[in-house]
Write a protein that holds these residues in place. Structure first.
Motif, PDB file in Angstrom:
ATOM      1  N   LEU A 162       3.549   0.695   4.111  1.00  0.00           N
ATOM      2  CA  LEU A 162       2.796   1.066   2.685  1.00  0.00           C
ATOM      3  C   LEU A 162       1.889   2.222   2.750  1.00  0.00           C
ATOM      4  CD1 LEU A 162       1.750  -2.806   1.953  1.00  0.00           C
ATOM      5  CD2 LEU A 162       3.782  -1.425   1.354  1.00  0.00           C
ATOM      6  N   ALA A 163       1.956   3.078   1.677  1.00  0.00           N
ATOM      7  CA  ALA A 163       0.893   3.967   1.658  1.00  0.00           C
ATOM      8  C   ALA A 163      -0.269   3.685   0.467  1.00  0.00           C
ATOM      9  CB  ALA A 163       1.752   5.516   1.328  1.00  0.00           C
ATOM     10  N   PRO A 164      -1.236   4.210   0.293  1.00  0.00           N
ATOM     11  CA  PRO A 164      -2.062   4.097  -0.897  1.00  0.00           C
ATOM     12  C   PRO A 164      -1.396   4.020  -2.233  1.00  0.00           C
ATOM     13  CG  PRO A 164      -3.402   5.486   0.866  1.00  0.00           C
ATOM     14  CD  PRO A 164      -1.886   5.432   1.188  1.00  0.00           C
ATOM     15  N   GLY A 165      -1.506   2.858  -2.890  1.00  0.00           N
ATOM     16  CA  GLY A 165      -1.069   2.618  -4.258  1.00  0.00           C
ATOM     17  C   GLY A 165       0.135   1.811  -4.304  1.00  0.00           C
ATOM     18  N   ASP A 166       0.928   1.547  -3.054  1.00  0.00           N
ATOM     19  CA  ASP A 166       2.095   0.979  -2.704  1.00  0.00           C
ATOM     20  C   ASP A 166       1.626  -0.496  -2.873  1.00  0.00           C
ATOM     21  OD1 ASP A 166       3.634   3.108  -2.249  1.00  0.00           O
ATOM     22  OD2 ASP A 166       3.726   2.988  -0.186  1.00  0.00           O
ATOM     23  N   CYS A 167       2.464  -1.444  -3.452  1.00  0.00           N
ATOM     24  CA  CYS A 167       2.400  -2.867  -3.533  1.00  0.00           C
ATOM     25  C   CYS A 167       3.789  -3.297  -3.117  1.00  0.00           C
ATOM     26  CB  CYS A 167       2.301  -3.436  -5.177  1.00  0.00           C
ATOM     27  SG  CYS A 167       1.990  -5.097  -5.285  1.00  0.00           S
ATOM     28  N   LEU A 168       3.551  -4.294  -2.048  1.00  0.00           N
ATOM     29  CA  LEU A 168       4.535  -5.182  -1.814  1.00  0.00           C
ATOM     30  C   LEU A 168       4.572  -6.583  -2.300  1.00  0.00           C
ATOM     31  CD1 LEU A 168       6.857  -5.639   0.426  1.00  0.00           C
ATOM     32  CD2 LEU A 168       5.210  -6.249   2.120  1.00  0.00           C
ATOM     33  N   ARG A 169       5.613  -7.104  -2.818  1.00  0.00           N
ATOM     34  CA  ARG A 169       5.623  -8.488  -3.391  1.00  0.00           C
ATOM     35  C   ARG A 169       6.577  -9.157  -2.621  1.00  0.00           C
ATOM     36  NH1 ARG A 169       7.530  -8.348  -9.667  1.00  0.00           N
ATOM     37  NH2 ARG A 169       9.229  -7.616  -8.411  1.00  0.00           N
ATOM     38  N   LEU A 170       6.513 -10.428  -2.184  1.00  0.00           N
ATOM     39  CA  LEU A 170       7.190 -11.352  -1.200  1.00  0.00           C
ATOM     40  C   LEU A 170       6.711 -12.853  -1.325  1.00  0.00           C
ATOM     41  CD1 LEU A 170       5.760 -11.421   2.075  1.00  0.00           C
ATOM     42  CD2 LEU A 170       4.916  -9.771   0.784  1.00  0.00           C
ATOM     43  N   ARG A 171       7.714 -13.802  -1.038  1.00  0.00           N
ATOM     44  CA  ARG A 171       7.503 -14.962  -0.955  1.00  0.00           C
ATOM     45  C   ARG A 171       7.582 -15.064   0.657  1.00  0.00           C
ATOM     46  NH1 ARG A 171       9.268 -18.604  -5.261  1.00  0.00           N
ATOM     47  NH2 ARG A 171       8.191 -20.318  -3.893  1.00  0.00           N
ATOM     48  N   VAL A 172       6.680 -15.938   1.154  1.00  0.00           N
ATOM     49  CA  VAL A 172       6.616 -15.961   2.637  1.00  0.00           C
ATOM     50  C   VAL A 172       7.021 -17.276   3.161  1.00  0.00           C
ATOM     51  CG1 VAL A 172       4.981 -15.884   4.647  1.00  0.00           C
ATOM     52  CG2 VAL A 172       4.418 -14.694   2.521  1.00  0.00           C
ATOM     53  N   TRP A 173       8.203 -17.384   3.869  1.00  0.00           N
ATOM     54  CA  TRP A 173       8.733 -18.623   4.454  1.00  0.00           C
ATOM     55  C   TRP A 173       8.497 -18.799   6.118  1.00  0.00           C
ATOM     56  CZ3 TRP A 173       9.966 -21.991   0.929  1.00  0.00           C
ATOM     57  CH2 TRP A 173      10.194 -21.375  -0.087  1.00  0.00           C
ATOM     58  N   GLY A 174       8.427 -17.498   6.631  1.00  0.00           N
ATOM     59  CA  GLY A 174       8.319 -17.531   8.201  1.00  0.00           C
ATOM     60  C   GLY A 174       7.268 -16.411   8.355  1.00  0.00           C
ATOM     61  N   PRO A 175       7.307 -15.868   9.948  1.00  0.00           N
ATOM     62  CA  PRO A 175       6.524 -15.253  10.434  1.00  0.00           C
ATOM     63  C   PRO A 175       5.983 -13.903   9.639  1.00  0.00           C
ATOM     64  CG  PRO A 175       7.970 -15.907  12.143  1.00  0.00           C
ATOM     65  CD  PRO A 175       8.696 -16.301  10.648  1.00  0.00           C
ATOM     66  N   THR A 176       5.083 -13.204   9.618  1.00  0.00           N
ATOM     67  CA  THR A 176       4.501 -12.211   9.118  1.00  0.00           C
ATOM     68  C   THR A 176       3.594 -11.372   9.962  1.00  0.00           C
ATOM     69  OG1 THR A 176       2.616 -13.139   7.788  1.00  0.00           O
ATOM     70  CG2 THR A 176       4.831 -12.913   6.514  1.00  0.00           C
ATOM     71  N   ARG A 177       3.402 -10.104   9.962  1.00  0.00           N
ATOM     72  CA  ARG A 177       2.671  -9.274  10.920  1.00  0.00           C
ATOM     73  C   ARG A 177       2.136  -8.182   9.966  1.00  0.00           C
ATOM     74  NH1 ARG A 177       4.895  -6.560  16.111  1.00  0.00           N
ATOM     75  NH2 ARG A 177       2.922  -5.744  17.124  1.00  0.00           N
ATOM     76  N   PHE A 178       0.824  -7.920  10.198  1.00  0.00           N
ATOM     77  CA  PHE A 178       0.089  -6.832   9.492  1.00  0.00           C
ATOM     78  C   PHE A 178      -0.458  -5.773  10.669  1.00  0.00           C
ATOM     79  CE2 PHE A 178       0.377 -10.409   6.781  1.00  0.00           C
ATOM     80  CZ  PHE A 178       0.076  -9.971   5.442  1.00  0.00           C
ATOM     81  N   ARG A 179       0.080  -4.456  10.633  1.00  0.00           N
ATOM     82  CA  ARG A 179      -0.388  -3.631  11.628  1.00  0.00           C
ATOM     83  C   ARG A 179      -0.973  -2.435  10.862  1.00  0.00           C
ATOM     84  NH1 ARG A 179       5.198  -4.077  13.838  1.00  0.00           N
ATOM     85  NH2 ARG A 179       5.182  -2.580  12.283  1.00  0.00           N
ATOM     86  N   CYS A 180      -1.900  -1.780  11.610  1.00  0.00           N
ATOM     87  CA  CYS A 180      -2.505  -0.686  11.259  1.00  0.00           C
ATOM     88  C   CYS A 180      -2.222   0.399  12.322  1.00  0.00           C
ATOM     89  CB  CYS A 180      -4.116  -0.577  11.017  1.00  0.00           C
ATOM     90  SG  CYS A 180      -4.299  -1.430   9.301  1.00  0.00           S
ATOM     91  N   PRO A 181      -2.151   1.907  11.957  1.00  0.00           N
ATOM     92  CA  PRO A 181      -1.954   2.842  13.122  1.00  0.00           C
ATOM     93  C   PRO A 181      -3.316   2.681  13.891  1.00  0.00           C
ATOM     94  CG  PRO A 181      -1.961   4.003  10.866  1.00  0.00           C
ATOM     95  CD  PRO A 181      -1.803   2.340  10.415  1.00  0.00           C
ATOM     96  N   ALA A 182      -3.461   3.317  14.989  1.00  0.00           N
ATOM     97  CA  ALA A 182      -4.458   3.274  16.125  1.00  0.00           C
ATOM     98  C   ALA A 182      -5.703   4.260  15.309  1.00  0.00           C
ATOM     99  CB  ALA A 182      -3.945   3.990  17.388  1.00  0.00           C
ATOM    100  N   ASP A 183      -5.385   5.158  14.748  1.00  0.00           N
ATOM    101  CA  ASP A 183      -6.128   6.207  13.892  1.00  0.00           C
ATOM    102  C   ASP A 183      -6.698   5.769  12.304  1.00  0.00           C
ATOM    103  OD1 ASP A 183      -3.804   6.920  12.991  1.00  0.00           O
ATOM    104  OD2 ASP A 183      -4.381   8.905  12.732  1.00  0.00           O
ATOM    105  N   ARG A 184      -6.302   4.893  11.851  1.00  0.00           N
ATOM    106  CA  ARG A 184      -6.407   4.411  10.621  1.00  0.00           C
ATOM    107  C   ARG A 184      -6.525   2.969  10.168  1.00  0.00           C
ATOM    108  NH1 ARG A 184      -2.976   7.493   5.971  1.00  0.00           N
ATOM    109  NH2 ARG A 184      -4.669   7.043   4.786  1.00  0.00           N
ATOM    110  N   GLY A 185      -7.384   2.528   9.451  1.00  0.00           N
ATOM    111  CA  GLY A 185      -7.352   1.079   9.121  1.00  0.00           C
ATOM    112  C   GLY A 185      -6.909   0.865   7.661  1.00  0.00           C
ATOM    113  N   ALA A 186      -7.056  -0.104   7.238  1.00  0.00           N
ATOM    114  CA  ALA A 186      -6.610  -0.357   5.844  1.00  0.00           C
ATOM    115  C   ALA A 186      -7.362  -1.253   5.053  1.00  0.00           C
ATOM    116  CB  ALA A 186      -5.157  -0.933   5.878  1.00  0.00           C
TER     117      ALA A 186
END
Length: 195
Positions: A162-186
């Motif tokens: 995801l880049a700024p302004g992007d929106c991800l829509r989902l239904r969660v049934w299983g595992p999820t993971r949220f990661r940021c690059p080493a040089d940028r937070g979110a």
């Protein structure tokens, strides 16, 4: 000149109320620590320390407990707050931090038993990697709108950068993971809707 004295402020009041609520939820079901450990996959000693307020639970630990108790993290955290209000000023919004993962969560619109949706502002530190092995409530609807930074959300082994302004829509049934690059937070807005 006097040197300032460090004073221990004592336990965080939200953590203390959260510990008490975790104990209440287990007691309401009549489960022993061993039964809860089996159901959640969390060790008895960690559960005991969390219920006594000796540790501040991580986001991953709360997610496992929310799954077992059938509630969202926002609902659980909302249960330890005072009576919910229709208007929540910015300075009164509940903030919870998982220091271990670099995750800060602000309940922008706190959950309410009569409503299914809520808004959460989330911040992840640069290099953060936050994984959930299951949703707190199966089929939970989420909308993730990235406001600043960079974020990759993995759902069902599929990466969604995801880049700024992007929106991800989902239904969660299983595992999820949220990661940021080493040089940028979110910083992102998370809309959560119960099924």
């Amino acid at each position: 000149m006097r040197q300032p004295v460090d004073v221990d402020p004592g336990p965080d009041p939200v953590d203390a109320r959260l510990a008490a609520r975790l104990g209440e939820l287990r007691a309401e079901r009549g489960w022993s620590l061993g039964e809860l450990a089996e159901r959640s996959g969390v060790s008895r000693s960690t559960l005991s320390r969390a219920e006594r307020g000796e540790i501040s639970p991580t986001a991953a630990l709360l997610n496992r407990l929310c799954h077992v108790y059938g509630r969202t993290m926002s609902r659980l955290l909302g249960e330890v707050e005072s009576e919910p209000a229709s208007l929540v000023p910015a300075d009164a919004q509940s903030v919870w931090e998982d220091r271990a993962s670099g995750f800060v969560r602000r309940s922008v619109s706190p959950p309410h038993p009569a409503l299914r949706g809520e808004l959460v502002e989330a911040r992840l530190a640069a290099g953060a990697d936050l994984a959930y092995d299951r949703p707190p409530v199966p089929g939970l609807e989420q909308h993730i709108w990235l406001l600043d930074g960079a974020l990759t959300v993995t759902v069902a082994d599929l990466d969604h950068p995801l880049a700024p302004g992007d929106c991800l829509r989902l239904r969660v049934w299983g595992p999820t993971r949220f990661r940021c690059p080493a040089d940028r937070g979110a910083r992102y807005l998370l809309a959560v809707v119960l099924p």
